[in-house]
Design a protein around this motif. Structure first.
Motif, PDB file in Angstrom:
ATOM      1  N   GLY A 127       0.707  -0.927   0.170  1.00  0.00           N
ATOM      2  CA  GLY A 127       0.113   0.105   0.048  1.00  0.00           C
ATOM      3  C   GLY A 127       0.872   1.459  -0.245  1.00  0.00           C
ATOM      4  O   GLY A 127       1.652   1.175  -0.143  1.00  0.00           O
ATOM      5  N   LEU A 131       0.730   6.886   4.356  1.00  0.00           N
ATOM      6  CA  LEU A 131      -0.483   5.646   5.215  1.00  0.00           C
ATOM      7  C   LEU A 131       0.064   5.051   6.495  1.00  0.00           C
ATOM      8  O   LEU A 131      -0.827   5.234   7.479  1.00  0.00           O
ATOM      9  N   LEU A 132       0.851   4.344   5.405  1.00  0.00           N
ATOM     10  CA  LEU A 132       1.815   3.415   6.795  1.00  0.00           C
ATOM     11  C   LEU A 132       2.212   4.110   7.242  1.00  0.00           C
ATOM     12  O   LEU A 132       2.637   4.233   9.558  1.00  0.00           O
ATOM     13  N   VAL A 207      -2.324  -1.684   5.466  1.00  0.00           N
ATOM     14  CA  VAL A 207      -1.990  -0.861   4.277  1.00  0.00           C
ATOM     15  C   VAL A 207      -0.326  -1.733   4.220  1.00  0.00           C
ATOM     16  O   VAL A 207      -0.278  -2.318   2.631  1.00  0.00           O
ATOM     17  N   ALA A 214      -8.633   3.718   1.492  1.00  0.00           N
ATOM     18  CA  ALA A 214      -8.006   4.615   2.474  1.00  0.00           C
ATOM     19  C   ALA A 214      -8.460   4.672   3.316  1.00  0.00           C
ATOM     20  O   ALA A 214      -8.631   5.073   4.609  1.00  0.00           O
ATOM     21  N   ILE A 217      -8.510   2.821   6.601  1.00  0.00           N
ATOM     22  CA  ILE A 217      -7.373   3.242   7.752  1.00  0.00           C
ATOM     23  C   ILE A 217      -8.024   5.030   8.061  1.00  0.00           C
ATOM     24  O   ILE A 217      -7.872   4.627   8.810  1.00  0.00           O
TER      25      ILE A 217
END
Length: 244
Positions: A127, A131-132, A207, A214, A217
């Protein structure tokens, strides 16, 4: 509550940490090195690919909890907090100043840990790496907030360590690291579902695997953020001026 007092408190804490090289090394380097150790242990196996995201959640969370809680408690035991509160400073200013200072350190710590896991230890991320990073920051901030909460109730550094079985260990055991939560007994699964570390582990794993969108998340990040704000509010309300 005043922004200038919060910023002054944060600057003072950061200046103290800057001169404490051991604490600085513990904060910034140890989580990354522990992630690297796990990767080394499981070299040439698929295990690190499976548990690597959980390790990114686990180690910064524990380190931030310990350092934040002990550092804040030391301010109270030394009488520094009592002297500060005799000035035009409230408990919320103190707590938010500490949260800001250690939050900034948590961001740097997370950047090092995530970067080391991905580009040195070889954790595969299908991913979005950004975002991670966002989820990992939220997780480290969670450790900071719970550390502030623990310091408000503890009377000594030993009692801070005793809070780990109450606030940290259950989240590790029920977070899905050792066994997927859906395979736990129903009661334990329900408890695990409301603990914030579970959501950090779920989001980081999702992710890394690239198997969700998203929106999923950000819902998890929002849940963690609610725990962070709740811990800070309760900590500011229950903080004592001094521990005898």
């Amino acid at each position: 509550m005043k922004l200038s007092r919060i910023l002054a408190t944060a600057a003072r804490v950061l200046n103290q940490v800057r001169h404490d090289h051991r604490t600085l090394a513990l904060l910034l380097l140890v989580p990354a090195l522990l992630v690297g150790l796990v990767a080394w242990i499981f070299t040439d196996t698929p295990v690190f690919a499976r548990i690597g995201p959980a390790m990114i959640a686990l180690f910064p969370f524990i380190v931030m909890f310990l350092v934040t809680s002990i550092a804040t408690l030391r301010e109270r035991r030394s009488g520094t907090l009592e002297r500060l509160l005799s000035l035009p400073m409230g408990k919320a200013d103190f707590i938010l100043g500490y949260a800001l200072a250690f939050g900034l350190l948590a961001i740097v710590q997370t950047g090092i840990a995530v970067g080391f896991a991905v580009w040195v230890a070889g954790l595969e991320v299908s991913g979005n790496v950004g975002l991670l990073f966002m989820v990992a920051i939220a997780d480290a901030l969670l450790g900071t907030a719970l550390g502030l909460l623990a310091s408000a109730f503890a009377h000594s550094e030993f009692q801070v360590v005793q809070f780990m079985p109450a606030l940290v260990f259950p989240q590790i055991l029920l977070g899905g690291i050792f066994l997927p939560r859906e395979q736990l007994p129903a009661v334990l699964e329900a408890i695990g579902d409301v603990l914030p570390l579970s959501h950090a582990i779920d989001a980081l794993t999702a992710v890394a695997n690239g198997d969700t969108d998203a929106g999923y998340i950000w819902v998890r990040i929002g849940f963690i953020a609610a725990w962070i704000f709740g811990a800070i509010i309760i900590g500011s309300l229950t903080l004592r001026r001094r521990t005898p």
